[in-house]
Design an enzyme around this catalytic site. Structure first.
Site, PDB file in Angstrom:
ATOM      1  N   SER A   4      34.040  44.213  41.603  1.00  0.00           N
ATOM      2  CA  SER A   4      34.814  43.343  42.492  1.00  0.00           C
ATOM      3  C   SER A   4      35.231  44.188  43.689  1.00  0.00           C
ATOM      4  O   SER A   4      35.271  45.426  43.589  1.00  0.00           O
ATOM      5  CB  SER A   4      36.054  42.845  41.741  1.00  0.00           C
ATOM      6  OG  SER A   4      37.000  42.320  42.645  1.00  0.00           O
ATOM      7  N   TYR A  48      43.203  44.265  36.431  1.00  0.00           N
ATOM      8  CA  TYR A  48      41.840  43.838  36.784  1.00  0.00           C
ATOM      9  C   TYR A  48      41.203  44.846  37.738  1.00  0.00           C
ATOM     10  O   TYR A  48      40.061  45.280  37.537  1.00  0.00           O
ATOM     11  CB  TYR A  48      41.909  42.449  37.415  1.00  0.00           C
ATOM     12  CG  TYR A  48      40.585  41.861  37.851  1.00  0.00           C
ATOM     13  CD1 TYR A  48      39.737  41.267  36.918  1.00  0.00           C
ATOM     14  CD2 TYR A  48      40.195  41.882  39.189  1.00  0.00           C
ATOM     15  CE1 TYR A  48      38.521  40.714  37.322  1.00  0.00           C
ATOM     16  CE2 TYR A  48      38.993  41.333  39.592  1.00  0.00           C
ATOM     17  CZ  TYR A  48      38.155  40.739  38.658  1.00  0.00           C
ATOM     18  OH  TYR A  48      36.957  40.193  39.062  1.00  0.00           O
TER      19      TYR A  48
HETATM   20  P1  NDP Z   1      34.427  32.630  34.709  1.00  0.00           P
HETATM   21  O1  NDP Z   1      35.818  32.744  34.186  1.00  0.00           O
HETATM   22  O2  NDP Z   1      33.999  31.393  35.394  1.00  0.00           O
HETATM   23  O3  NDP Z   1      33.384  32.975  33.568  1.00  0.00           O
HETATM   24  C1  NDP Z   1      33.586  34.131  32.779  1.00  0.00           C
HETATM   25  C2  NDP Z   1      32.638  34.106  31.614  1.00  0.00           C
HETATM   26  O4  NDP Z   1      32.977  35.222  30.786  1.00  0.00           O
HETATM   27  C3  NDP Z   1      32.791  32.846  30.775  1.00  0.00           C
HETATM   28  O5  NDP Z   1      31.534  32.447  30.282  1.00  0.00           O
HETATM   29  C4  NDP Z   1      33.693  33.317  29.645  1.00  0.00           C
HETATM   30  O6  NDP Z   1      33.509  32.633  28.436  1.00  0.00           O
HETATM   31  C5  NDP Z   1      33.225  34.746  29.476  1.00  0.00           C
HETATM   32  N1  NDP Z   1      34.259  35.507  28.797  1.00  0.00           N
HETATM   33  C6  NDP Z   1      35.543  35.668  29.170  1.00  0.00           C
HETATM   34  N2  NDP Z   1      36.208  36.349  28.228  1.00  0.00           N
HETATM   35  C7  NDP Z   1      35.315  36.607  27.245  1.00  0.00           C
HETATM   36  C8  NDP Z   1      35.408  37.238  25.982  1.00  0.00           C
HETATM   37  N3  NDP Z   1      36.573  37.704  25.518  1.00  0.00           N
HETATM   38  N4  NDP Z   1      34.313  37.339  25.218  1.00  0.00           N
HETATM   39  C9  NDP Z   1      33.132  36.825  25.639  1.00  0.00           C
HETATM   40  N5  NDP Z   1      32.989  36.191  26.808  1.00  0.00           N
HETATM   41  C10 NDP Z   1      34.072  36.079  27.594  1.00  0.00           C
HETATM   42  O7  NDP Z   1      34.279  33.897  35.684  1.00  0.00           O
HETATM   43  P2  NDP Z   1      33.274  34.173  36.893  1.00  0.00           P
HETATM   44  O8  NDP Z   1      31.963  33.545  36.632  1.00  0.00           O
HETATM   45  O9  NDP Z   1      33.997  33.911  38.145  1.00  0.00           O
HETATM   46  O10 NDP Z   1      33.165  35.767  36.792  1.00  0.00           O
HETATM   47  C11 NDP Z   1      32.021  36.457  36.322  1.00  0.00           C
HETATM   48  C12 NDP Z   1      32.182  37.917  36.673  1.00  0.00           C
HETATM   49  O11 NDP Z   1      32.260  38.074  38.082  1.00  0.00           O
HETATM   50  C13 NDP Z   1      33.452  38.566  36.108  1.00  0.00           C
HETATM   51  O12 NDP Z   1      33.154  39.867  35.658  1.00  0.00           O
HETATM   52  C14 NDP Z   1      34.386  38.611  37.301  1.00  0.00           C
HETATM   53  O13 NDP Z   1      35.321  39.647  37.183  1.00  0.00           O
HETATM   54  C15 NDP Z   1      33.394  38.843  38.422  1.00  0.00           C
HETATM   55  N6  NDP Z   1      33.859  38.442  39.764  1.00  0.00           N
HETATM   56  C16 NDP Z   1      34.025  37.113  40.067  1.00  0.00           C
HETATM   57  C17 NDP Z   1      34.420  36.737  41.340  1.00  0.00           C
HETATM   58  C18 NDP Z   1      34.620  35.304  41.718  1.00  0.00           C
HETATM   59  O14 NDP Z   1      35.069  35.044  42.852  1.00  0.00           O
HETATM   60  N7  NDP Z   1      34.306  34.339  40.870  1.00  0.00           N
HETATM   61  C19 NDP Z   1      34.662  37.754  42.398  1.00  0.00           C
HETATM   62  C20 NDP Z   1      34.453  39.111  41.968  1.00  0.00           C
HETATM   63  C21 NDP Z   1      34.057  39.426  40.693  1.00  0.00           C
HETATM   64  P3  NDP Z   1      34.141  31.156  28.198  1.00  0.00           P
HETATM   65  O15 NDP Z   1      33.282  30.232  29.001  1.00  0.00           O
HETATM   66  O16 NDP Z   1      34.036  30.974  26.749  1.00  0.00           O
HETATM   67  O17 NDP Z   1      35.544  31.206  28.727  1.00  0.00           O
END
Ligand code: NDP
Length: 253
Positions: free
Chosen positions: A152, A165
Site C-alpha cells: 500500500s 496497517y
Molecule cells: P477486501 O476487504 O475487499 O477483500 C479482502 C479479501 O481478503 C477478502 O476476500 C477477505 O475474505 C480476505 N480476508 C480478509 N481477512 C482474511 C483472513 N483472516 N483469512 C483469509 N482471508 C481473509 O479488500 P481489497 O480487495 O480492497 O484488498 C486486497 C488487498 O489490497 C489487501 O491486501 C489490501 O491491503 C490491499 N490494498 C487495497 C487497496 C484498496 O483501495 N482497496 C489499496 C491498497 C492496498 P472475506 O471475503 O471472507 O472477508
C-alpha cells in the site's frame, strides 16, 4: 498501466490467490483464469470461494481448487498442511498472489488496541510469511515462478492514523525484498503490487465518505496483476509496482 497481454498468457500456469473470495483477489482469480491459468482459491469464507469457483467454470476456465483457511488463526502447522494437500494434487505452483489483508482500526498510534495490532500483524505479516514458507517448495518446482505480495502507499511512507496497517505493509515490502535477494539467482521472482485506491469493501471501510464512483474498480487495475504473473515480467524481481502509477497516494481522501 498500458499492457496488452496475449490471450493465452497464463496457459498451463497454476496460480494460488489468497483472499480470492472478494474484492481485488476475486477479480484477480477470475482474470487469471480467463487468461488460461488453473486457480487455487484460498480464503476464509467458503461460500464466496465456491461462488468464484463456479464463476470460473461458467466462463469456461480450468476447474479451480478451493482452500478454506482463516489467516487470523492460521498456524504454521496448518499452512504446512495446506501445502502438503496441494502437493498431493498439483505438480507445482507457478504463481502466488498474497492479496488477503486486514485493515484494522484507523486510529493514532497512541490509541492502538494491542489485540487489533496483533490481528493485523497476524493476517498481513505472520500468516503471509508462514504460507510463503510452506509454499516455496511448490513454487520452486515451476520453471519461472512469480511470488507477489500486496502493499500500500502507506507501506512506503508512513501516514498519521494508519498505524498497524501501515507498519504491516512496511513489513510486507521488507519480506518481498529479502526473498527477492534470496532467490535472485533462482527461477523465482518476488515483487509487490500497490493497488492504489480501489473500489472494494476495504476501501469503503477506510474512507466511508468518499465518492466511490471516482475510484478505479478491481477490473481496471488487472493489467499489472497480469504483467507480473506472466512471462513478460520474468526479469523483474525485488520491485514494488503501482497498479495506478499516476494516482497521488491518498488522492481522494
Ligand atoms: P477486501 O476487504 O475487499 O477483500 C479482502 C479479501 O481478503 C477478502 O476476500 C477477505 O475474505 C480476505 N480476508 C480478509 N481477512 C482474511 C483472513 N483472516 N483469512 C483469509 N482471508 C481473509 O479488500 P481489497 O480487495 O480492497 O484488498 C486486497 C488487498 O489490497 C489487501 O491486501 C489490501 O491491503 C490491499 N490494498 C487495497 C487497496 C484498496 O483501495 N482497496 C489499496 C491498497 C492496498 P472475506 O471475503 O471472507 O472477508
Amino acid at each position: 498501466m498500458h499492457y496488452n497481454p496475449k490471450h493465452d498468457l497464463l496457459e498451463q500456469r497454476i496460480i494460488l490467490v489468497t483472499g480470492a473470495g472478494d474484492g481485488i483477489g476475486r477479480e484477480a482469480a477470475l482474470t487469471y483464469a480467463r487468461f488460461g491459468a488453473q486457480l487455487v482459491l484460498l480464503g476464509r469464507t467458503e461460500s464466496k470461494l465456491l461462488a468464484v469457483r463456479d464463476e470460473i467454470a461458467a466462463q469456461g476456465g480450468a476447474p479451480a481448487l478451493t482452500v478454506t483457511l482463516d489467516l487470523l488463526h492460521a498456524t504454521q502447522e496448518q499452512c504446512r498442511q495446506v501445502a502438503a494437500d496441494l502437493t498431493d494434487q498439483l505438480p507445482r505452483l507457478d504463481g502466488v498472489l498474497h492479496n488477503a489483508g486486514l485493515l484494522g482500526d484507523i486510529v493514532p498510534m497512541a490509541e492502538i488496541d494491542m489485540a487489533m495490532w496483533h490481528d493485523v500483524m497476524q493476517v498481513n505479516v505472520n500468516a503471509t510469511f508462514m504460507l510463503t514458507q510452506a509454499l516455496l517448495p511448490l513454487l520452486l518446482k515451476s520453471p519461472a515462478g512469480s511470488l507477489i505480495f500486496t502493499t500500500s502507499s502507506v507501506g512506503r511512507m508512513g501516514r498519521a492514523g494508519w498505524g498497524a496497517y501501515a507498519v504491516s505493509k512496511f513489513a510486507t515490502e521488507g519480506m518481498m525484498q529479502v526473498l527477492a535477494e534470496e532467490y535472485k539467482s533462482r527461477h523465482l521472482r518476488v515483487n509487490c503490487i500497490n493497488p492504489g485506491g480501489t473500489r472494494t469493501s476495504m476501501r469503503a471501510a477506510a474512507f466511508p465518505h468518499e465518492d466511490k464512483n471516482k475510484l478505479k474498480t478491481p477490473a481496471d487495475i488487472m493489467p499489472l496483476y497480469l504483467y507480473l504473473m506472466g512471462d513478460d515480467s520474468r526479469r523483474k524481481t525485488g520491485m514494488s509496482f503501482d497498479a495506478q502509477p499516476n494516482r497521488k497516494p491518498g488522492a481522494t481522501e
